[in-house]
Design an enzyme around this catalytic site. Structure first.
Site, PDB file in Angstrom:
ATOM      1  N   ASP A  25       0.655  -1.224  -0.009  1.00 24.52           N
ATOM      2  CA  ASP A  25       0.132  -0.017   0.023  1.00 24.52           C
ATOM      3  C   ASP A  25       1.055   1.161   0.085  1.00 24.52           C
ATOM      4  OD1 ASP A  25      -1.784  -2.014   0.162  1.00 24.52           O
ATOM      5  OD2 ASP A  25      -2.894  -1.358   2.044  1.00 24.52           O
ATOM      6  N   GLU A  73      -4.688  -0.758  -1.185  1.00 23.11           N
ATOM      7  CA  GLU A  73      -6.141  -0.924  -0.773  1.00 23.11           C
ATOM      8  C   GLU A  73      -6.814  -0.222  -1.323  1.00 23.11           C
ATOM      9  OE1 GLU A  73      -6.282   0.326   3.535  1.00 23.11           O
ATOM     10  OE2 GLU A  73      -8.448   0.054   3.751  1.00 23.11           O
ATOM     11  N   LYS A 130      -6.674  -4.861  -3.015  1.00 25.82           N
ATOM     12  CA  LYS A 130      -7.136  -5.595  -1.955  1.00 25.82           C
ATOM     13  C   LYS A 130      -8.343  -4.423  -1.311  1.00 25.82           C
ATOM     14  CE  LYS A 130      -3.481  -4.388   1.378  1.00 25.82           C
ATOM     15  NZ  LYS A 130      -4.207  -3.481   2.117  1.00 25.82           N
ATOM     16  N   LYS A 133      -7.496  -4.874   4.843  1.00 23.92           N
ATOM     17  CA  LYS A 133      -6.291  -4.444   5.128  1.00 23.92           C
ATOM     18  C   LYS A 133      -5.538  -5.621   4.922  1.00 23.92           C
ATOM     19  CE  LYS A 133      -7.966  -0.808   7.228  1.00 23.92           C
ATOM     20  NZ  LYS A 133      -8.056   0.366   6.305  1.00 23.92           N
ATOM     21  N   VAL A 158       3.252   0.254   4.299  1.00 15.87           N
ATOM     22  CA  VAL A 158       2.436   1.247   5.043  1.00 15.87           C
ATOM     23  C   VAL A 158       1.110   0.606   5.449  1.00 15.87           C
ATOM     24  CG1 VAL A 158       4.052   3.125   4.828  1.00 15.87           C
ATOM     25  CG2 VAL A 158       1.768   2.872   3.465  1.00 15.87           C
ATOM     26  N   THR A 159       0.575   0.755   6.612  1.00 16.78           N
ATOM     27  CA  THR A 159       1.276   1.293   7.669  1.00 16.78           C
ATOM     28  C   THR A 159       1.668   0.003   8.590  1.00 16.78           C
ATOM     29  OG1 THR A 159      -0.732   1.441   9.059  1.00 16.78           O
ATOM     30  CG2 THR A 159       0.038   3.389   7.953  1.00 16.78           C
ATOM     31  N   CYS A 163      -1.926  -2.318   7.736  1.00 13.70           N
ATOM     32  CA  CYS A 163      -2.136  -3.451   6.650  1.00 13.70           C
ATOM     33  C   CYS A 163      -0.846  -4.399   6.791  1.00 13.70           C
ATOM     34  CB  CYS A 163      -2.183  -2.551   5.341  1.00 13.70           C
ATOM     35  SG  CYS A 163      -3.757  -1.937   5.169  1.00 13.70           S
ATOM     36  N   GLN A 203       8.414 -14.037  21.598  1.00 14.75           N
ATOM     37  CA  GLN A 203       8.211 -15.622  21.730  1.00 14.75           C
ATOM     38  C   GLN A 203       8.812 -16.300  20.618  1.00 14.75           C
ATOM     39  OE1 GLN A 203       4.059 -16.018  23.019  1.00 14.75           O
ATOM     40  NE2 GLN A 203       3.791 -14.091  22.208  1.00 14.75           N
TER      41      GLN A 203
HETATM   42  N1  TIU Z   1      -2.701   0.340   4.348  1.00 14.86           N
HETATM   43  C1  TIU Z   1      -3.212   0.601   5.601  1.00 14.86           C
HETATM   44  O1  TIU Z   1      -2.231   0.426   6.705  1.00 14.86           O
HETATM   45  N2  TIU Z   1      -4.458   0.988   5.753  1.00 14.86           N
HETATM   46  C2  TIU Z   1      -4.892   1.971   6.588  1.00 14.86           C
HETATM   47  O2  TIU Z   1      -5.841   2.379   6.741  1.00 14.86           O
HETATM   48  N3  TIU Z   1      -3.763   2.170   7.491  1.00 14.86           N
HETATM   49  C3  TIU Z   1      -3.983   3.109   8.388  1.00 14.86           C
HETATM   50  O3  TIU Z   1      -3.104   3.361   9.399  1.00 14.86           O
HETATM   51  N4  TIU Z   1      -4.991   3.832   8.457  1.00 14.86           N
END
Ligand code: TIU
Length: 227
Positions: A25, A73, A130, A133, A158-159, A163, A203
């Site tokens: 993403d 996304e 996609k 997430k 990210v993030t 995701c 772990q």
């Molecule tokens: N790609 C992804 O992480 N989608 C999000 O909505 N991330 C946020 O941190 N909002």
């Protein structure tokens, strides 16, 4: 022959025949002002440091002809793949599908949905839209990776705790060995990035491994020297 990459909780044994890079993403929606990330109230400039690190990873994989997967996304223009439970949540203001500064928010094909130009996919790389997430929900990606014989995934994007972590956990459950490159992922919340990485490696590597990019570059360059 496997390549040993310095990582936590212990070295990652990378198999050049079975590895792919997954870039999650890295699209304008999250990284530039006026997109979904900004609409949710975030300081999007926090994600910028990931761009040069992901570029370095792309260089490593492209130079070796190893597979690269880019995800976005993204929802269909008619929102048929966006559950109301997702659309109606979030900060007040623009929602998924509304007109924003870079076109309709989080909609496939819109300017904001494009991967940032520095990291644009090249011919032969897989691009996945996609609706969730995680990268497996409603994408068919697992089947494609199985056909390709991929069993190891190097993660970036990210993030970190949304995701990337969701995708990495889902990949772990499907039997992939997962390595997260720390500089190549960012969060709007630095403390969440740090915590997500610790959760992954804790772990004995309950979700996978984490490594610095320099260690990966060094390990791969030594491999060339030995070849
Ligand atoms: N790609 C992804 O992480 N989608 C999000 O909505 N991330 C946020 O941190 N909002």
């Amino acid at each position: 022959m496997a390549i040993s990459v310095p990582a936590r909780p212990y070295d990652f044994s990378l198999d050049p025949r079975s590895v792919a890079l997954v870039v999650i993403d890295m699209q304008r929606d999250f990284i530039e002002p006026g997109g979904f990330g900004a609409v949710l109230g975030n300081d999007v400039s926090r994600l910028l440091p990931a761009i040069p690190a992901v570029a370095r990873l792309l260089e490593l994989f492209r130079a070796r002809g190893w597979p690269v997967i880019h995800t976005r996304e993204a929802h269909r223009p008619d929102l048929s793949d966006c559950p109301p439970a997702k659309r109606l949540r979030g900060a007040p203001g623009l929602r998924i599908g509304d007109d924003g500064a870079m076109g309709r928010i989080l909609i496939a094909g819109e300017p904001g949905n494009q991967i940032v130009p520095e990291l644009a996919p090249v011919k032969g790389e897989i691009e996945i839209d996609k609706p969730g997430k995680g990268m497996f929900w409603a994408t068919g990606l697992h089947e494609r990776l199985q056909e390709m014989g991929i069993t190891q995934l190097v993660f970036a994007g990210v993030t970190t705790e949304v995701c990337v972590q969701t995708s990495m956990r889902e990949a772990n459950d499907r039997g992939y060995e997962c390595l997260l490159i720390e500089e190549a992922t960012e969060s709007y919340f630095p403390e969440f990035k740090a915590a997500a990485i610790e959760m992954i490696v804790a772990q004995g590597g309950i979700v996978g491994w984490a490594a610095g990019i320099a260690g990966l570059e060094q390990a791969l360059s030594e491999e060339v020297a030995h070849a």
